[in-house]
Design an enzyme around this catalytic site. Sequence first.
Site, PDB file in Angstrom:
ATOM      1  N   SER A  66       2.813  -2.306  -1.321  1.00 30.70           N
ATOM      2  CA  SER A  66       4.015  -1.493  -1.109  1.00 30.70           C
ATOM      3  C   SER A  66       4.433  -1.477   0.360  1.00 30.70           C
ATOM      4  CB  SER A  66       3.768  -0.054  -1.565  1.00 30.70           C
ATOM      5  OG  SER A  66       3.375  -0.020  -2.912  1.00 30.70           O
TER       6      SER A  66
HETATM    7  N1  SAH Z   1      -1.691   0.057  -4.356  1.00 27.97           N
HETATM    8  C1  SAH Z   1      -1.512  -1.381  -4.193  1.00 27.97           C
HETATM    9  C2  SAH Z   1      -0.166  -1.836  -4.699  1.00 27.97           C
HETATM   10  C3  SAH Z   1      -0.368  -2.361  -6.006  1.00 27.97           C
HETATM   11  S1  SAH Z   1       0.916  -3.121  -6.911  1.00 27.97           S
HETATM   12  C4  SAH Z   1      -1.729  -1.817  -2.773  1.00 27.97           C
HETATM   13  O1  SAH Z   1      -1.925  -0.961  -1.891  1.00 27.97           O
HETATM   14  O2  SAH Z   1      -1.731  -3.023  -2.528  1.00 27.97           O
HETATM   15  C5  SAH Z   1       0.470  -2.450  -8.486  1.00 27.97           C
HETATM   16  C6  SAH Z   1      -0.864  -2.885  -9.024  1.00 27.97           C
HETATM   17  O3  SAH Z   1      -1.057  -2.162 -10.228  1.00 27.97           O
HETATM   18  C7  SAH Z   1      -0.957  -4.357  -9.375  1.00 27.97           C
HETATM   19  O4  SAH Z   1      -2.049  -4.922  -8.730  1.00 27.97           O
HETATM   20  C8  SAH Z   1      -1.137  -4.334 -10.904  1.00 27.97           C
HETATM   21  O5  SAH Z   1      -1.966  -5.375 -11.389  1.00 27.97           O
HETATM   22  C9  SAH Z   1      -1.780  -2.989 -11.119  1.00 27.97           C
HETATM   23  N2  SAH Z   1      -1.681  -2.437 -12.463  1.00 27.97           N
HETATM   24  C10 SAH Z   1      -0.624  -2.475 -13.313  1.00 27.97           C
HETATM   25  N3  SAH Z   1      -0.929  -1.853 -14.473  1.00 27.97           N
HETATM   26  C11 SAH Z   1      -2.204  -1.401 -14.354  1.00 27.97           C
HETATM   27  C12 SAH Z   1      -3.090  -0.665 -15.189  1.00 27.97           C
HETATM   28  N4  SAH Z   1      -2.750  -0.273 -16.418  1.00 27.97           N
HETATM   29  N5  SAH Z   1      -4.316  -0.362 -14.729  1.00 27.97           N
HETATM   30  C13 SAH Z   1      -4.714  -0.740 -13.488  1.00 27.97           C
HETATM   31  N6  SAH Z   1      -3.929  -1.452 -12.650  1.00 27.97           N
HETATM   32  C14 SAH Z   1      -2.677  -1.763 -13.061  1.00 27.97           C
END
Ligand code: SAH
Length: 219
Positions: A66
Site C-alpha cells: 500500500s
Molecule cells: N499489508 C500488505 C499489503 C497487502 S496487499 C503489505 O504491507 O505489503 C493484500 C494482500 O492480501 C495480498 O498479499 C493478498 O494475497 C492477501 N489476501 C487476499 N485475500 C486474503 C485472505 N483471504 N487471507 C489472507 N490474505 C489474503
Amino acid sequence: METDTLKHERQRHEMVRQQIEARGIGDINVLAALRKVPRHLFVSEALRDQAYGDFPLPIGEQQTISQPFIVAEMTQALELTPNDRVLEIGTGSGYQAAILAQIAYRVYTIERIRALFVQARKLLDKLNYHNIVMRCADGTKGWEDECPFNAIIVTAGAPAIPGLLIEQLADGGRLVVPVGNQHSQDLIKITKDQSGIHQTNLGGCRFVKLVGKHGWREP
Ligand code: SAH
C-alpha cells in the site's frame, strides 16, 4: 559521500514530513514507526528507488504494497497501545506488519499466497521482528485460536463487513477494513464495546481483492 543507509533514512524522514504529517496524521507512534521501518527492503531491488514515493508498488503475484499514507491512516485508526495484540489479514510484503510490530505487543498476520508468505517470513526474520506470528491460510476466517484481538486490520478489499472478524474483537477493540466492490472501497472502522458495535466511514480507498470463504470467490 552519503551511504545508501543514510539516503534511505533521509527519504523516510522526507516521506513522513511531506506525505504523512502534511496530511494530518499526528499519532507519534505511527510517525516514529514509519521513520524506522526500511520500506525499500519490502519491494524488489528494481523498485527500491521508488519505495518512498507517494504510491503503492507491485510485490508480485498481482498484489501490491500500500501507499505509505494509507498504511499510516489505517494504523492510526487502530489506536494502538503497547499492550495490544493485533491481527492483520493480508501480509503481502510484510511492511504493514512491521509497522504494527513497532507499536503493538504482538502481531498475528495471515497471507493466503504461499510465495508471498515465504518471502515476508524470510524478511521479517532477518529484520528480527520476534513479535510477529505468521500463518499461510484464508484470513477471512480470522484466527480463532488466538482471539480476541484488541485490533484487526484487513489490507485487502472485502465485499461486506466480515462479521466473523467482529466476533474475534476484544471488548474495546477496533477493526479497520476496506469494504466495497472490486474497483473501489470505503475504509470502514468498527469499534466494539459494551454498548455494542459502532461504525464510521474514513473515506474512499482502493485495494486488491480479499479472496476467501468470507471474501470474494477464488479467481
Ligand atoms: N499489508 C500488505 C499489503 C497487502 S496487499 C503489505 O504491507 O505489503 C493484500 C494482500 O492480501 C495480498 O498479499 C493478498 O494475497 C492477501 N489476501 C487476499 N485475500 C486474503 C485472505 N483471504 N487471507 C489472507 N490474505 C489474503
